[in-house]
Design an enzyme around this catalytic site. Structure first.
Site, PDB file in Angstrom:
ATOM      1  N   TYR A 116      36.538  30.669  42.277  1.00 36.47           N
ATOM      2  CA  TYR A 116      37.032  32.043  42.404  1.00 36.47           C
ATOM      3  C   TYR A 116      38.406  32.094  43.086  1.00 36.47           C
ATOM      4  O   TYR A 116      39.316  32.794  42.609  1.00 36.47           O
ATOM      5  CB  TYR A 116      36.008  32.891  43.155  1.00 36.47           C
ATOM      6  CG  TYR A 116      36.222  34.373  42.990  1.00 36.47           C
ATOM      7  CD1 TYR A 116      35.827  35.012  41.819  1.00 36.47           C
ATOM      8  CD2 TYR A 116      36.833  35.130  43.985  1.00 36.47           C
ATOM      9  CE1 TYR A 116      36.026  36.377  41.657  1.00 36.47           C
ATOM     10  CE2 TYR A 116      37.035  36.485  43.827  1.00 36.47           C
ATOM     11  CZ  TYR A 116      36.626  37.099  42.660  1.00 36.47           C
ATOM     12  OH  TYR A 116      36.835  38.441  42.492  1.00 36.47           O
TER      13      TYR A 116
ATOM     14  N   GLU B 220      45.827  33.952  38.684  1.00 36.39           N
ATOM     15  CA  GLU B 220      46.188  35.325  38.306  1.00 36.39           C
ATOM     16  C   GLU B 220      47.415  35.789  39.090  1.00 36.39           C
ATOM     17  O   GLU B 220      48.304  36.458  38.538  1.00 36.39           O
ATOM     18  CB  GLU B 220      45.006  36.258  38.565  1.00 36.39           C
ATOM     19  CG  GLU B 220      43.807  36.007  37.667  1.00 36.39           C
ATOM     20  CD  GLU B 220      42.634  36.900  38.020  1.00 36.39           C
ATOM     21  OE1 GLU B 220      42.865  37.988  38.582  1.00 36.39           O
ATOM     22  OE2 GLU B 220      41.483  36.518  37.744  1.00 36.39           O
TER      23      GLU B 220
END
Length: 318
Positions: free
Chosen positions: A242, A249
């Site tokens: 994660y 991103e």
């Protein structure tokens, strides 16, 4: 029973003829101090005595810690009957869901389709890179259609949580789904300059690995099956992946800011006399801050879930 006593090995036995019929198979439990044999009555009623013979056998002695007189026994039976009646009343008040099996079937199919979609993405990317030796730069053009499908379908997770079809909280689902779709459709989908960058490979790869364990876990949960290795992976694999996915991103956003500034795409020009233009690149900088706030929200949610499913079980107090 066989036992070793002061006189060596001996065989011990006894016979009791009960006053009324009992269940033929008693429950036996051996402890370090004694052997407990529980004999159940066939009918729950009060006995005047234990055996048919009026005189109690010499080897029998009552355990007064467990002794019940007639009034106590009647009270205990009454409480059990009341508890049974109350349970039946509560169950009758709870409305039966006529669409229970339909909902379960829908959730199983949804999770299965998503699992197959992300499995295709993961296998395709792995084979192309490590076996065929393809480069990072064509990831978007070969994988984007399937990723579009999976992430568009993921909007159903928000709807499922909103209508109470699943017990997952709404906010983490909204943060993850809209965050990913913003990266996929707005940043990558609208800028051809971004589609050939290596960061696309890492974004898609981290997303797919996480979902390879999440969707099978939910699918099996729908039919009441828990596989412990899969449970551990589902609530553990996100710890390294994660942050890496969120970092990828963020890199994607940072790389797209100069392109949006140069092209002016999605920038909003206000009418005169204000003559002010709201640059989309400025909104991306704000989104970059929101991205890390969203990471914190999802981290907290996932940590609570991990603690709930993998943490030490609390012992029930007697």
């Amino acid at each position: 029973a066989q036992g070793h006593g002061a006189k060596g090995d001996n065989i011990y036995e006894f016979q009791i003829e009960f006053l009324e019929p009992v269940e033929p198979k008693p429950v036996c439990r051996v402890t370090q101090r004694q052997l407990n044999i529980t004999v159940q009555k066939k009918e729950s009623n009060w006995w005047e005595r234990l055996t048919k013979q009026e005189k109690r056998p010499l080897f029998l002695a009552p355990d007064f810690d467990r002794w019940l007189d007639e009034s106590d026994a009647e009270m205990e039976l009454k409480e059990k009957e009341e508890e049974k009646i109350n349970k039946m009343k509560i169950e009758s008040r709870v409305p039966k869901d006529p669409f229970k099996h339909l909902k379960k079937g829908y959730l199983v199919m949804y999770n299965l389709v998503q699992f197959l979609g992300f499995s295709w993405i993961f296998v395709n990317m792995t084979v192309r890179l490590f076996i065929l030796g393809k480069s990072f730069y064509d990831t978007f053009h070969t994988i984007a259609d399937m990723m579009y499908f999976c992430q568009s379908l993921a909007l159903m997770e928000i709807m499922n949580s909103l209508i109470g079809l699943v017990r997952s909280p709404l906010i983490p689902a909204v943060v993850q789904v809209f965050g990913r779709n913003f990266i996929l459709f707005v940043v990558l989908g609208s800028l051809e300059e971004m589609q050939s960058k290596p960061v696309v490979f890492f974004i898609f790869y981290f997303w797919s690995i996480i979902e390879l364990f999440r969707y099978p876990y939910y699918m099996l949960s729908c039919i009441g099956i828990e596989w412990k290795p899969l449970t551990w992976l589902r609530y553990t694999i996100w710890i390294p992946l994660y942050p890496l996915g969120s970092l990828a991103e963020a890199v994607c956003i940072i790389q797209s800011i100069p392109i949006f500034s140069e092209t002016g795409k999605y920038s909003l020009g206000l009418p005169n006399p204000l003559n002010v233009t709201i640059q989309f690149s400025f909104l991306l900088q704000i989104y970059l801050i929101a991205l890390f706030l969203g990471v914190f929200v999802n981290f907290r949610h996932l940590y609570k879930q991990r603690k709930q499913h993998l943490g030490p079980k609390k012992r029930k107090m007697k």
